[in-house]
Design an enzyme around this catalytic site. Structure first.
Site, short mmCIF file in Angstrom:
data_model
loop_
_atom_site.label_atom_id
_atom_site.label_comp_id
_atom_site.label_asym_id
_atom_site.label_seq_id
_atom_site.Cartn_x
_atom_site.Cartn_y
_atom_site.Cartn_z
N CYS A 179 0.87 -1.18 0.00
CA CYS A 179 0.00 0.00 0.00
C CYS A 179 0.90 1.22 0.00
O CYS A 179 1.70 1.41 0.93
CB CYS A 179 -0.90 -0.02 1.23
SG CYS A 179 -1.95 1.43 1.41
N CYS A 186 -2.98 15.07 2.70
CA CYS A 186 -4.11 14.95 1.78
C CYS A 186 -5.01 16.17 1.92
O CYS A 186 -5.16 16.70 3.03
CB CYS A 186 -4.91 13.68 2.09
SG CYS A 186 -6.27 13.37 0.92
N GLY A 244 -2.78 10.36 0.84
CA GLY A 244 -3.06 11.19 -0.32
C GLY A 244 -4.20 10.68 -1.19
O GLY A 244 -4.63 9.53 -1.09
N GLU A 245 -4.70 11.57 -2.03
CA GLU A 245 -5.71 11.26 -3.05
C GLU A 245 -4.97 11.10 -4.37
O GLU A 245 -4.49 12.07 -4.96
CB GLU A 245 -6.73 12.40 -3.13
CG GLU A 245 -7.58 12.46 -4.38
CD GLU A 245 -8.31 11.16 -4.71
OE1 GLU A 245 -8.12 10.65 -5.83
OE2 GLU A 245 -9.05 10.66 -3.85
N SER A 278 -7.16 4.15 -6.42
CA SER A 278 -8.40 4.49 -5.73
C SER A 278 -8.62 6.00 -5.73
O SER A 278 -7.69 6.78 -5.91
CB SER A 278 -8.37 3.99 -4.28
OG SER A 278 -7.41 4.71 -3.53
N SER A 301 -13.85 4.91 -3.46
CA SER A 301 -14.13 4.94 -2.02
C SER A 301 -15.45 5.67 -1.81
O SER A 301 -15.48 6.90 -1.74
CB SER A 301 -12.99 5.63 -1.27
OG SER A 301 -11.79 4.89 -1.39
N HIS A 303 -18.43 4.78 0.55
CA HIS A 303 -18.73 4.87 1.98
C HIS A 303 -20.15 5.31 2.32
O HIS A 303 -20.54 5.23 3.50
CB HIS A 303 -17.72 5.78 2.70
CG HIS A 303 -16.29 5.41 2.48
ND1 HIS A 303 -15.84 4.11 2.61
CD2 HIS A 303 -15.21 6.14 2.11
CE1 HIS A 303 -14.54 4.07 2.34
NE2 HIS A 303 -14.14 5.27 2.02
N ASN A 380 -11.43 0.69 11.49
CA ASN A 380 -10.54 0.32 12.58
C ASN A 380 -11.02 0.94 13.89
O ASN A 380 -11.29 2.14 13.95
CB ASN A 380 -9.12 0.76 12.25
CG ASN A 380 -8.67 0.10 10.97
OD1 ASN A 380 -8.52 -1.10 10.92
ND2 ASN A 380 -8.51 0.88 9.90
#
Length: 432
Positions: A179, A186, A244-245, A278, A301, A303, A380
């Site tokens: 990852c 960000c 980050g994006e 992503s 993403s 959500h 989490n």
């Protein structure tokens, strides 16, 4: 107030009126969400930042940063920033034949080294000069934390300007995944994400993005992942889900992707299908990605399937709404033939209601079947916080409802939460 009355207002007054009307509309929409939750015998928690204050714009909405607020220094040029032809030109300028570019590229992308002592095929008297010119130090390891019996490692890296970023290396039974980060901080300002709390410092360079992979491959080869040397193993899967994006740093991220899939020695020779890019929903960039002709896996993403919650949960939704993001995701599938992933962090009493599973399924199925796969991710846990994972029975109901409605769904495994290395936890805190 009538429409004719509004024409007599000043620009400031009109803006204030629009802000007030938008706030009233959001409040009404959230009241509807609460009543739907109550119908399930549940509560509806409203997103809010805890322990930090979101930057707000003049419109009263969380501020979005698509670029840095000030001019920042860029890292020195590195071999990985360049195409093979550009590397050859650089070496010719140094008075060396072009074929030396392939030799240097092989050392970096295949042997994972920048040590001049290991470059015996280069002129000994020029090795130090070449390394200094082509391999400036980009990432310095500050700390590494391990969990899962050494099969998950979180790296903290210091960049040339002192910025800190993190990446997470994970060994699974049939693959090794890394990852990686694409920005220092960000600018998307999501209230649940640790990365965004400090805002955006700067974009990472192509080479800084790639060096995370090369250094991870070196760790694997030397036995740093799980305690055994694996000289023939390397990272096979990349997920742009670190700091980050990614699509806000579009050019450098795509340069890095092209270098990942380029055959050795120009690049790493990876499969594009093992790379996941992503985004929280930058619609124009999603459409641009579809035209790249590189069949990476695309992940949205999401959500939340409803604008009233997603406006609060993912601030960029105020720019591009749920249906716009889903339309762009579907078009990505149509153009590339690659099934899209929908990432959905399940947050207790916030977005895990059964009616939201039904709404999500309805919106996905309305665009066709077979084009999408949903990955619910248990958030989490943070004791005492509103930002905590759904109860296991609620998670099961959410997943089961999507399955019943014909949406392929897989509950995603979370790795690294014990070392703050799981989704949403990367904050590059040197004190931890």
């Amino acid at each position: 107030m009538t429409s004719s009355d509004s024409t007599t207002l000043t620009a400031v007054e009109r803006k204030a009126l629009r802000t007030e009307q938008a706030a009233a509309q959001r409040a009404q929409q959230l009241r509807i969400s609460k009543s739907r939750a109550e119908a399930e015998g549940r509560s509806q928690v409203i997103p809010t930042a805890e322990g930090w204050k979101q930057e707000m714009g003049a419109d009263g909405r969380p501020e979005l940063q698509f670029s840095t607020k000030r001019r920042v220094s860029q890292p020195p040029k590195h071999l990985a920033d360049l195409t093979l032809a550009e590397r050859q030109a650089e070496l010719k300028a140094l008075g060396l034949p072009a074929f030396r570019a392939k030799q240097l590229s092989t050392h970096y992308f295949q042997h994972y080294t920048t040590d001049p002592e290991k470059m015996s095929d280069l002129p000994k008297e020029r090795r130090g000069e070449l390394v200094q010119a082509m391999f400036p130090k980009l990432l310095t390891e500050v700390k590494r934390l391990e969990t899962d019996d050494g099969k998950t490692i979180k790296f903290l890296w210091r960049l040339f300007d002192g910025s800190l970023v993190e990446s997470v290396l994970m060994r699974y039974p049939n693959r090794i995944t890394l990852c990686i980060s694409s920005q220092c901080g960000c600018g998307m300002n999501c209230p649940f994400c640790a990365t965004g709390q400090a805002g955006l410092t700067r974009n990472m360079s192509t080479a800084e993005i790639l060096d995370q992979i090369v250094q991870a491959n070196r760790v694997i080869a030397e036995g740093g992942l799980g305690g055994q040397k694996h000289p023939d193993e390397r990272v096979g899967n990349i997920v742009f889900m670190g700091m980050g994006e990614p699509l806000a740093n579009y050019k450098r991220v795509m340069n890095a992707v092209h270098r990942m899939v380029a055959e050795a020695p120009e690049g790493l020779g990876m499969s594009a299908r093992g790379i996941t890019v992503s985004t929280v929903g930058l619609v124009p960039a999603i459409r641009k990605l579809a035209d790249e002709n590189v069949p990476v896996t695309f992940a949205l993403s999401l959500h939340a399937p409803d604008d009233e919650l997603r406006d609060e949960l993912i601030p960029v939704n105020s720019r591009w709404k749920v249906d716009e993001a889903l339309d762009a995701a579907y078009d990505y599938y149509v153009k590339t033939g690659r099934r899209v992933s929908i990432e959905y962090a399940l947050i207790k009493d916030m977005n895990d209601h059964e009616w939201r599973a039904e709404m999500l399924a309805k919106k996905l199925n309305a665009r066709g079947r077979g084009w999408v796969h949903v990955n619910p991710i248990p958030l989490n846990p943070v004791p005492g916080s509103i930002w905590t994972r759904s109860e296991s029975d609620i998670t099961s109901k959410f997943v089961r409802r999507l399955d019943e409605l014909g949406v392929p769904t897989t509950l995603r495994d979370t790795r690294g939460k014990e070392i703050d290395g799981a989704c949403g936890q990367l904050a590059a805190d040197g004190d931890k």
